[in-house]
Design an enzyme around this catalytic site. Structure first.
Site, PDB file in Angstrom:
ATOM      1  N   HIS A 176      -9.738   2.265   1.578  1.00 25.63           N
ATOM      2  CA  HIS A 176      -8.316   2.076   1.295  1.00 25.63           C
ATOM      3  C   HIS A 176      -8.167   1.558  -0.134  1.00 25.63           C
ATOM      4  O   HIS A 176      -8.433   0.388  -0.407  1.00 25.63           O
ATOM      5  CB  HIS A 176      -7.720   1.085   2.298  1.00 25.63           C
ATOM      6  CG  HIS A 176      -6.238   0.955   2.214  1.00 25.63           C
ATOM      7  ND1 HIS A 176      -5.490   1.470   1.180  1.00 25.63           N
ATOM      8  CD2 HIS A 176      -5.353   0.365   3.058  1.00 25.63           C
ATOM      9  CE1 HIS A 176      -4.210   1.201   1.388  1.00 25.63           C
ATOM     10  NE2 HIS A 176      -4.107   0.528   2.521  1.00 25.63           N
ATOM     11  N   HIS A 204      -1.568   8.318   5.927  1.00 25.80           N
ATOM     12  CA  HIS A 204      -1.856   6.987   5.377  1.00 25.80           C
ATOM     13  C   HIS A 204      -2.946   6.271   6.162  1.00 25.80           C
ATOM     14  O   HIS A 204      -3.602   5.376   5.635  1.00 25.80           O
ATOM     15  CB  HIS A 204      -0.582   6.135   5.398  1.00 25.80           C
ATOM     16  CG  HIS A 204      -0.818   4.709   5.044  1.00 25.80           C
ATOM     17  ND1 HIS A 204      -1.013   4.295   3.745  1.00 25.80           N
ATOM     18  CD2 HIS A 204      -0.941   3.585   5.807  1.00 25.80           C
ATOM     19  CE1 HIS A 204      -1.222   2.987   3.716  1.00 25.80           C
ATOM     20  NE2 HIS A 204      -1.188   2.529   4.957  1.00 25.80           N
ATOM     21  N   CYS A 253       0.819  -1.217   0.000  1.00 27.13           N
ATOM     22  CA  CYS A 253       0.000   0.000   0.000  1.00 27.13           C
ATOM     23  C   CYS A 253       0.850   1.263   0.000  1.00 27.13           C
ATOM     24  O   CYS A 253       0.334   2.370   0.152  1.00 27.13           O
ATOM     25  CB  CYS A 253      -0.977  -0.054   1.161  1.00 27.13           C
ATOM     26  SG  CYS A 253      -2.011  -1.538   1.008  1.00 27.13           S
TER      27      CYS A 253
END
Lengths: 423, 87
Positions: free
Chosen positions: A341, A305, A167
């Site tokens: 996400h 994040h 990610c």
């Protein structure tokens, strides 16, 4: 300034193409982020039953033939849409662009799971007879698939890479572009990140088994980074790809410049498969600041994040506190609270959703932050409503991933008088 | 299955393989590749679909019989003689 405008090591973003669960171009997406509009919806996928996800509704066939879509993958389709939108937005005369000097660098979290699950499901209907396993499986699942499909679609003959970086991948795509442009390996890069992850049940099932899959009666409230009542990740698909060029080239063609990439860093925790490490995250941010020649006090907005997991949010807050302290003029926001996400696309979407702040000087919010976890108690987190900023000159974008991979990108507003998009 | 039914099956497969093409004027006597974009991977899709729908295995040596609609129908007739139409 005149001399530095001819510096070929200065790298700028000149075109944007994106699809997010709450917008299929930059202006719609930005408007949704400022309006607090979520893109999380109920979603059904194989085996696991109803879940929540960030789902995109861009037109797959705007730039791709039906046959090529059938041949390819959702990641490829997202990439083709975003790449074509970016090229169109860039104002490049595509016929004149040297395709052998163009590189495609697309960050991705995982690839191949969707097609493998599809094929196993298909052969299950034939008693697991592998002779009906598709001959399309290998070209669909090779790790370069997404970027490769872009080259096929746009006739690009320069290098292409799909960069597997969990990610942290969205930033990694941009970083690869910066490096290749500075090395003169290419003259133009199409870079960013994409995600097709909602089409694999495995990613939902694995997060569920880990106790990290978000649930909420109201889908729009499911993704809750930094909130005391967060209960995990909302998986999303999407993509954001940009045209990236050396500054003198961009200026010579009179390009509009969204931002200059002034700093970047990647490092590794070397600690755990899943759990993040604040100290390494902080080092990554400090390295990016150092490369940009900046002091942490110069950053105006941090795009965090945080994924709404117990450990992840806390660790990032520790890292942010270490780097930025309590300075109240800093705004920290979180895009995942709107769209979930978006995995490999996350870094790129979260960056580009913040770039228009150079114009409107608004830090978009972190929605669903009703009861801030005191362990994530940073005062600078923009809760629920956008914050009007005194100035927005620098954005710092965090993207972290499993196996302890960290990436940070810093972008700077580009002066209007030299081609900057924003006043 | 009658030749007309086999033709219908093949046309149905071709429409799925080449969804951007208009196959209404397909000439049965002319090779597929002269009338539409059809590469080796598409060609394998025809073989795969027949395998899935009718469990028939077409050996590679026989692929040359699948060059046009007429030759394909002729080749498949004995293989599909007991298959019901409309599967």
């Amino acid at each position: 300034m005149q001399d530095s405008l001819r510096d070929p090591n200065r790298i700028v973003i000149t075109g944007v193409g994106l699809t997010a669960p709450n917008g299929n171009n930059l202006s719609d997406y930005r408007a949704a982020l400022l309006a607090g509009k979520s893109g999380v919806v109920p979603y059904e996928t194989r085996y696991i039953g109803p879940v929540l996800a960030g789902v995109c509704n861009f037109d797959e066939f705007r730039y791709q033939k039906k046959k090529d879509r059938r041949r390819g993958t959702r990641a490829g389709s997202v990439s083709i849409y975003c790449a074509n939108e970016a090229v169109a937005d860039s104002g490049l005369n595509w016929e004149q662009v040297r395709k052998d000097r163009t590189g495609v660098y697309i960050g991705i979290t995982e690839h191949g799971n969707v097609e493998t699950e599809n094929e196993i499901f298909e052969i299950s209907k034939f008693g697991y007879d592998t002779s009906v396993w598709s001959h399309h499986h290998n070209p669909r699942t090779v790790a370069n698939n997404a970027a490769g499909e872009v080259t096929l679609n746009l006739g690009i003959t320069g290098p292409h890479l799909t960069i597997g970086a969990a990610c942290a991948a969205g930033n990694a795509g941009f970083i690869q572009a910066v490096q290749m442009l500075r090395l003169r390996e290419v003259d133009l890069a199409i870079a960013g990140g994409v995600s097709e992850s909602i089409h694999t049940f495995g990613i939902f099932a694995s997060f569920a088994s880990q106790g990290a899959l978000a649930k909420h009666a109201d889908p729009a409230k499911a993704s809750r980074p930094f909130d005391k009542h967060r209960n995990g990740i909302v998986v999303a698909e999407g993509g954001s790809l940009c045209t990236v060029e050396r500054l003198p080239d961009a200026l010579d063609r009179g390009a509009k410049i969204y931002a200059e990439i002034v700093g970047y860093a990647m490092n590794s925790d070397a600690m755990d498969f899943v759990l993040p490490v604040a100290a390494r995250q902080a080092e990554c941010m400090q390295l990016a600041l150092s490369r940009a020649g900046l002091d942490a006090r110069e950053i105006d907005i941090v795009s965090s994040h945080a994924t709404a997991t117990e450990q992840g949010d806390i660790e990032e807050c520790v890292a942010l506190q270490t780097v930025f302290g309590d300075r109240p003029s800093l705004a920290i926001n979180n895009t995942k609270s709107f769209i979930g996400h978006a995995m490999g696309a996350a870094g790129a979407l979260e960056l580009m959703g913040n770039v228009p702040a150079f114009a409107d000087r608004m830090a978009h919010a972190t929605i669903n932050l009703d009861d801030q976890d005191e362990r994530c108690g940073l005062r600078q987190i923009v809760a629920n409503q956008p914050r009007s900023m005194e100035r927005v000159e620098y954005l710092l974008n965090n993207s972290f991933g499993m196996l302890g991979i960290n990436s940070v990108l810093i972008v700077k507003k580009f002066p209007r008088e030299h081609g900057g998009v924003y006043e | 299955m009658a030749p007309a039914d086999i033709r219908h099956v093949i046309l149905d497969i071709l429409e799925r393989i080449a969804p951007d093409e208009d196959l209404s004027d397909l000439n049965d006597g002319v090779p597929f590749r002269e009338q539409m974009e059809l590469d080796s991977m598409d060609f394998l899709d025809i073989v795969m679909e027949l395998r899935k729908q009718y469990r028939i295995q077409i050996p590679e040596a026989d692929y040359e019989h699948l060059i046009s609609m007429s030759s394909t129908v002729n080749y498949l007739q004995p293989l599909l003689k007991d298959a019901p139409a409309g599967v």
